[in-house]
Design an enzyme around this catalytic site. Structure first.
Site, mmCIF file in Angstrom:
data_model
loop_
_atom_site.group_PDB
_atom_site.id
_atom_site.type_symbol
_atom_site.label_atom_id
_atom_site.label_comp_id
_atom_site.label_asym_id
_atom_site.label_seq_id
_atom_site.Cartn_x
_atom_site.Cartn_y
_atom_site.Cartn_z
ATOM 1 N N CYS A 68 0.847 -1.195 0.000
ATOM 2 C CA CYS A 68 0.000 0.000 0.000
ATOM 3 C C CYS A 68 0.884 1.247 0.000
ATOM 4 O O CYS A 68 1.832 1.345 0.789
ATOM 5 C CB CYS A 68 -0.905 -0.001 1.234
ATOM 6 S SG CYS A 68 -1.981 1.442 1.283
ATOM 7 N N CYS A 72 0.690 4.917 6.844
ATOM 8 C CA CYS A 72 0.092 4.760 8.183
ATOM 9 C C CYS A 72 1.083 4.007 9.094
ATOM 10 O O CYS A 72 1.415 2.846 8.820
ATOM 11 C CB CYS A 72 -1.230 4.001 8.084
ATOM 12 S SG CYS A 72 -2.303 4.618 6.762
ATOM 13 N N CYS A 75 0.587 0.355 10.310
ATOM 14 C CA CYS A 75 0.068 -0.675 9.418
ATOM 15 C C CYS A 75 1.135 -1.555 8.763
ATOM 16 O O CYS A 75 2.022 -1.060 8.061
ATOM 17 C CB CYS A 75 -0.786 -0.030 8.335
ATOM 18 S SG CYS A 75 -1.608 -1.282 7.313
ATOM 19 N N CYS A 114 -16.465 -8.886 6.015
ATOM 20 C CA CYS A 114 -15.793 -7.632 5.689
ATOM 21 C C CYS A 114 -14.521 -7.912 4.888
ATOM 22 O O CYS A 114 -13.669 -8.690 5.315
ATOM 23 C CB CYS A 114 -15.465 -6.916 6.997
ATOM 24 S SG CYS A 114 -14.669 -5.339 6.726
ATOM 25 N N CYS A 146 -19.413 -6.022 3.765
ATOM 26 C CA CYS A 146 -18.740 -4.774 4.135
ATOM 27 C C CYS A 146 -17.412 -4.769 3.390
ATOM 28 O O CYS A 146 -16.790 -5.830 3.239
ATOM 29 C CB CYS A 146 -18.514 -4.758 5.647
ATOM 30 S SG CYS A 146 -17.488 -3.374 6.200
ATOM 31 N N CYS A 206 -19.204 2.435 8.698
ATOM 32 C CA CYS A 206 -18.450 1.777 9.757
ATOM 33 C C CYS A 206 -17.195 2.607 9.933
ATOM 34 O O CYS A 206 -16.354 2.649 9.035
ATOM 35 C CB CYS A 206 -18.111 0.343 9.333
ATOM 36 S SG CYS A 206 -16.964 -0.485 10.462
ATOM 37 N N ARG A 278 -17.738 -2.050 18.008
ATOM 38 C CA ARG A 278 -17.036 -3.321 17.776
ATOM 39 C C ARG A 278 -15.701 -3.353 18.505
ATOM 40 O O ARG A 278 -14.850 -2.480 18.305
ATOM 41 C CB ARG A 278 -16.828 -3.530 16.262
ATOM 42 C CG ARG A 278 -16.183 -4.875 15.918
ATOM 43 C CD ARG A 278 -16.275 -5.189 14.419
ATOM 44 N NE ARG A 278 -17.649 -5.142 13.982
ATOM 45 C CZ ARG A 278 -18.106 -4.321 13.035
ATOM 46 N NH1 ARG A 278 -17.296 -3.514 12.418
ATOM 47 N NH2 ARG A 278 -19.381 -4.331 12.705
HETATM 48 N N1 SAM Z 1 -6.552 0.631 3.151
HETATM 49 C C1 SAM Z 1 -7.813 0.825 3.691
HETATM 50 C C2 SAM Z 1 -7.882 2.008 4.627
HETATM 51 O O1 SAM Z 1 -6.896 2.373 5.235
HETATM 52 O O2 SAM Z 1 -8.973 2.586 4.738
HETATM 53 C C3 SAM Z 1 -8.426 -0.373 4.350
HETATM 54 C C4 SAM Z 1 -7.628 -1.310 5.209
HETATM 55 S S1 SAM Z 1 -6.958 -0.663 6.707
HETATM 56 C C5 SAM Z 1 -5.922 -1.991 7.199
HETATM 57 C C6 SAM Z 1 -8.317 -0.623 7.858
HETATM 58 C C7 SAM Z 1 -8.069 -0.156 9.272
HETATM 59 O O3 SAM Z 1 -7.422 -1.171 10.017
HETATM 60 C C8 SAM Z 1 -7.183 1.050 9.482
HETATM 61 O O4 SAM Z 1 -7.827 2.252 9.230
HETATM 62 C C9 SAM Z 1 -6.827 0.903 10.962
HETATM 63 O O5 SAM Z 1 -7.758 1.588 11.764
HETATM 64 C C10 SAM Z 1 -6.906 -0.608 11.206
HETATM 65 N N2 SAM Z 1 -5.558 -1.161 11.466
HETATM 66 C C11 SAM Z 1 -4.590 -1.396 10.555
HETATM 67 N N3 SAM Z 1 -3.476 -1.886 11.139
HETATM 68 C C12 SAM Z 1 -3.736 -1.953 12.464
HETATM 69 C C13 SAM Z 1 -2.979 -2.363 13.595
HETATM 70 N N4 SAM Z 1 -1.706 -2.776 13.494
HETATM 71 N N5 SAM Z 1 -3.575 -2.327 14.803
HETATM 72 C C14 SAM Z 1 -4.852 -1.900 14.931
HETATM 73 N N6 SAM Z 1 -5.612 -1.491 13.891
HETATM 74 C C15 SAM Z 1 -5.069 -1.509 12.681
HETATM 75 C C1 DTB Z 2 -11.035 -2.132 11.614
HETATM 76 O O1 DTB Z 2 -11.373 -1.126 12.268
HETATM 77 N N1 DTB Z 2 -10.151 -3.048 12.024
HETATM 78 C C2 DTB Z 2 -9.955 -4.074 11.037
HETATM 79 C C3 DTB Z 2 -10.986 -3.678 9.951
HETATM 80 N N2 DTB Z 2 -11.504 -2.438 10.428
HETATM 81 C C4 DTB Z 2 -10.637 -3.656 8.533
HETATM 82 C C5 DTB Z 2 -8.558 -4.256 10.621
HETATM 83 C C6 DTB Z 2 -7.622 -4.544 11.754
HETATM 84 C C7 DTB Z 2 -6.271 -4.830 11.196
HETATM 85 C C8 DTB Z 2 -5.292 -5.251 12.234
HETATM 86 C C9 DTB Z 2 -3.943 -5.512 11.669
HETATM 87 C C10 DTB Z 2 -3.888 -6.590 10.649
HETATM 88 O O2 DTB Z 2 -4.387 -7.728 10.874
HETATM 89 O O3 DTB Z 2 -3.269 -6.391 9.580
HETATM 90 FE FE1 SF4 Z 3 -2.735 1.268 3.418
HETATM 91 FE FE2 SF4 Z 3 -2.650 0.145 5.799
HETATM 92 FE FE3 SF4 Z 3 -2.957 2.756 5.597
HETATM 93 FE FE4 SF4 Z 3 -4.990 1.105 4.832
HETATM 94 S S1 SF4 Z 3 -4.170 1.371 6.888
HETATM 95 S S2 SF4 Z 3 -4.207 2.913 3.761
HETATM 96 S S3 SF4 Z 3 -3.777 -0.613 4.036
HETATM 97 S S4 SF4 Z 3 -1.147 1.597 4.948
#
Ligand code: SAM
Ligand code: DTB
Ligand code: SF4
Length: 337
Positions: A68, A72, A75, A114, A146, A206, A278
């Protein structure tokens, strides 16, 4: 046929009891109340608005993993940290493979499925058409579909709505004030615009965030203030505890204290009484008792299945036992929210 209230997205009489004008100071005072008082109040609100006492099981699947372009800091899927995390990138899954996973989730008891893609934004073309087919397939199976695909324009939101999409997940992640510490490649405004496009298309919203990224209590209250100023409130509010993934800039952060998660959930419940709150990422680090406390504080949905997107989640047998121990019922019919 009577269409259930929440399917019509129409206000009902309880909407007049909801507030959209909470101040950060008010929310901060709630967040910092003595714990037993806070949980008691959250329970009262929860009982009034959700007398059925159900827990929604939502399964997650990463349909496109890693690489990606966003940065973030939490992430593991960001390309910026790929050398350090070693996460293997995977291109968009085939529709049939996704539907097979959805069938397995449904058999295990999930009522929401989802699908997450590590995209900065949705782009038109073959891949989006594939996602629309996934949404149609999951919906035809009788589950709520979702997706979380990054930023979205109005036209794309309309197409997802036409395909039957129930909910779009797009988190605000943290407060407007702290946001710049966590993400630099897109703005808070961008996020709010995507959420507005989702809402305008008639898809339920959501949206929630993450705690444990070094933010203050005031940031947590400020994040909730942004969410509860939305009218209507997001139908689902995921509260994630940071999963510190080695190799990401937040990989060494100390896991959040479980009672802080309880406080955040209770405050979200009080501020957004009708929403499904959630208990999201971070349950692996919580005892059964801490999770039950979160359910008692107003959480009424969990991510269900052994994997979140790229990290581990508790196993399903353990979760079913936990919900039974808590004396709550699993939501089996999506017409009851
Ligand atoms: N790329 C898309 C976005 O950012 O909207 C969708 C996927 S992204 C992984 C969805 C959400 O997962 C993020 O906005 C964040 O709140 C949550 N998330 C991602 N990595 C995480 C982590 N290590 N711990 C907790 N929540 C996480
Ligand atoms: C949300 O709030 N948490 C989920 C879902 N929406 C998409 C994602 C959590 C991701 C946690 C880190 C991972 O497994 O990569
Ligand atoms: Fe990309 Fe992860 Fe950020 Fe979603 S949360 S935009 S997957 S870097």
């Amino acid at each position: 046929m009577t269409i259930p209230q929440h399917e019509r997205h129409l206000p009902d009489e309880t909407d007049t009891m909801l507030r959209h004008d909470w101040s950060i100071d008010e929310l901060l005072a709630i967040l910092q109340r003595p714990l037993t008082e806070l949980v008691h109040e959250a329970q009262c609100v929860h009982g009034r608005f959700h007398p059925e006492g159900t827990v929604q099981l939502a399964s997650l699947l990463s349909i496109k993993t890693g690489a990606c372009p966003e940065d973030c800091k939490y992430c593991p899927q960001s390309a910026h940290y790929a050398n350090e995390t070693g996460l293997k990138r995977e291109s968009l899954m085939a529709v049939d493979d996704v539907l097979e996973k959805a069938r397995i989730a449904k058999e295990a008891g999930a009522t929401r499925f989802c699908m997450g893609a590590a995209w900065r934004q949705v782009r038109g073309g073959q891949e989006f058409e594939q996602v629309l087919d996934m949404v149609r397939g999951v919906t035809e199976m009788g589950m709520e579909a979702c997706v979380t695909l990054g930023m979205l324009n109005k036209e794309q939101a309309d197409r997802l709505a036409d395909a039957g999409l129930k909910a779009y997940n797009h988190n605000i992640d943290t407060s407007p004030e702290y946001y710049g510490e966590i993400i630099t490649t897109r703005t808070y405004e961008d996020r709010l615009e995507t959420i507005a496009n989702v809402r305008a298309a008639g898809i339920t919203v959501c949206s929630g965030g993450i705690i444990g990224m070094g933010e203050s209590d005031r940031d947590r209250a400020s994040m909730l203030q942004v969410l509860c100023s939305m009218n209507p409130h997001p139908e689902s509010v995921p509260i994630n505890a940071l999963v510190p993934v080695p190799g990401t800039p937040l990989g060494n952060v100390k896991p959040v204290e479980p009672l802080e998660l309880v406080r955040m959930i209770a405050t979200a419940r009080i501020a957004m009484p009708k929403s499904r709150v959630r208990l999201s990422a971070g349950r692996q680090g919580l005892s059964k008792e801490a999770q039950i406390l979160c359910l008692m504080a107003g959480a009424n949905s969990i991510f269900y299945g052994e994997k979140l997107l790229t990290t581990a989640n508790p196993d399903t047998i353990q979760d079913l036992a936990m919900i039974e121990d808590a004396g709550m019922n699993i939501l089996s019919d999506n017409s009851v929210i």
